[in-house]
Write a protein that holds these residues in place. Structure first.
Motif, PDB file in Angstrom:
ATOM      1  N   ALA A  58      10.555  54.496 -14.406  1.00  0.00           N
ATOM      2  CA  ALA A  58      11.512  53.421 -14.124  1.00  0.00           C
ATOM      3  C   ALA A  58      11.886  52.636 -15.379  1.00  0.00           C
ATOM      4  N   ASN A  59      10.974  52.565 -16.345  1.00  0.00           N
ATOM      5  CA  ASN A  59      11.212  51.767 -17.549  1.00  0.00           C
ATOM      6  C   ASN A  59      11.553  52.605 -18.772  1.00  0.00           C
ATOM      7  N   GLU A  60      11.864  53.873 -18.564  1.00  0.00           N
ATOM      8  CA  GLU A  60      12.164  54.748 -19.701  1.00  0.00           C
ATOM      9  C   GLU A  60      13.267  54.170 -20.586  1.00  0.00           C
ATOM     10  N   ALA A  61      14.364  53.742 -20.008  1.00  0.00           N
ATOM     11  CA  ALA A  61      15.493  53.217 -20.803  1.00  0.00           C
ATOM     12  C   ALA A  61      15.082  51.962 -21.575  1.00  0.00           C
ATOM     13  N   LYS A  62      14.303  51.087 -20.967  1.00  0.00           N
ATOM     14  CA  LYS A  62      13.851  49.876 -21.654  1.00  0.00           C
ATOM     15  C   LYS A  62      12.913  50.219 -22.809  1.00  0.00           C
ATOM     16  N   GLY A  67      12.768  50.878 -29.035  1.00  0.00           N
ATOM     17  CA  GLY A  67      12.474  51.666 -30.225  1.00  0.00           C
ATOM     18  C   GLY A  67      11.544  52.845 -30.032  1.00  0.00           C
ATOM     19  N   VAL A  68      11.158  53.107 -28.811  1.00  0.00           N
ATOM     20  CA  VAL A  68      10.243  54.220 -28.539  1.00  0.00           C
ATOM     21  C   VAL A  68      10.991  55.544 -28.657  1.00  0.00           C
ATOM     22  N   ASP A  69      10.423  56.446 -29.442  1.00  0.00           N
ATOM     23  CA  ASP A  69      11.018  57.761 -29.642  1.00  0.00           C
ATOM     24  C   ASP A  69      10.560  58.781 -28.606  1.00  0.00           C
ATOM     25  N   ARG A  70       9.321  58.614 -28.136  1.00  0.00           N
ATOM     26  CA  ARG A  70       8.760  59.602 -27.214  1.00  0.00           C
ATOM     27  C   ARG A  70       7.775  58.923 -26.278  1.00  0.00           C
ATOM     28  N   ILE A  71       7.789  59.332 -25.020  1.00  0.00           N
ATOM     29  CA  ILE A  71       6.835  58.859 -24.017  1.00  0.00           C
ATOM     30  C   ILE A  71       6.040  60.083 -23.578  1.00  0.00           C
ATOM     31  N   ALA A 149      -3.313  46.725 -17.691  1.00  0.00           N
ATOM     32  CA  ALA A 149      -3.194  46.759 -19.150  1.00  0.00           C
ATOM     33  C   ALA A 149      -2.482  47.995 -19.673  1.00  0.00           C
ATOM     34  N   SER A 150      -2.534  49.103 -18.930  1.00  0.00           N
ATOM     35  CA  SER A 150      -1.966  50.366 -19.417  1.00  0.00           C
ATOM     36  C   SER A 150      -0.642  50.733 -18.755  1.00  0.00           C
ATOM     37  N   GLY A 151      -0.092  49.849 -17.965  1.00  0.00           N
ATOM     38  CA  GLY A 151       1.169  50.115 -17.277  1.00  0.00           C
ATOM     39  C   GLY A 151       2.383  49.835 -18.141  1.00  0.00           C
ATOM     40  N   ALA A 152       3.511  50.345 -17.741  1.00  0.00           N
ATOM     41  CA  ALA A 152       4.756  50.178 -18.501  1.00  0.00           C
ATOM     42  C   ALA A 152       5.103  48.714 -18.768  1.00  0.00           C
ATOM     43  N   PRO A 153       4.964  47.792 -17.799  1.00  0.00           N
ATOM     44  CA  PRO A 153       5.289  46.390 -18.102  1.00  0.00           C
ATOM     45  C   PRO A 153       4.432  45.812 -19.234  1.00  0.00           C
TER      46      PRO A 153
END
Length: 164
Positions: A58-62, A67-71, A149-153
């Motif tokens: 859900a937060n890929e675009a954000k 500045g994130v290049d890869r998830i 702590a490890s979630g996208a938000p």
């Protein structure tokens, strides 16, 4: 456990992406640009499937706008399971997956967790990292059940704080 400033260890893994599964190494996958790496105990497991992975989708675009290049998501599952999970969740093509079937990468990171008591063997502890050009910028490990702590938000907040 791996710490800030440490290089990503080189461990043989399978990378699962839109093009299928390929043999590679963890440092090759995580070594270029700004990478958000998160690890889950298992594909399709309730918290991982319902709470952890969906937040990154859900937060890929954000994340990309920050500045994130890869998830990249890792689990101690084989590449067939990881590919099925990527497809079923709609993450294929948005997030890359590391299949760490024998938990060797989890061990190398110091994030292996023995879940034999529940019949799951050795798995990743639920965690996330920010990695810049192969060097760990930040490590987030859950200290209780659930995704905090490890979630996208939380990762988005850490990225914002780093920009300030």
């Amino acid at each position: 456990m791996i710490e800030r400033g440490s290089p990503v260890p080189s461990v043989r893994v399978k990378l699962v992406g839109a093009d299928g599964a390929t043999d590679t190494t963890s440092d090759a996958v995580l070594g270029t640009g700004l990478v958000v790496f998160f690890a889950v105990p298992g594909a399709f497991t309730p918290t991982c499937h319902v709470n952890h992975l969906p937040g990154f989708i859900a937060n890929e675009a954000k994340l990309r706008a920050a500045g994130v290049d890869r998830i990249v998501c890792a689990a101690a599952n084989d590449h067939h399971v990881m590919k099925a999970w990527a497809e079923a969740s709609g993450a294929l093509g948005k997030i890359d997956f590391i299949a760490d079937g024998n938990a060797e990468f989890a061990e190398a990171l110091g994030l292996a967790k023995d879940m034999s008591g529940s019949g799951m063997g050795k798995r990743f502890a639920r965690s996330a990292m920010l990695i810049r050009n192969g060097v760990v910028d930040a490590v987030f490990v859950e200290d209780a059940p659930g995704v905090n702590a490890s979630g996208a938000p939380a990762i988005l907040m850490a990225l914002e704080a780093a920009r300030s």
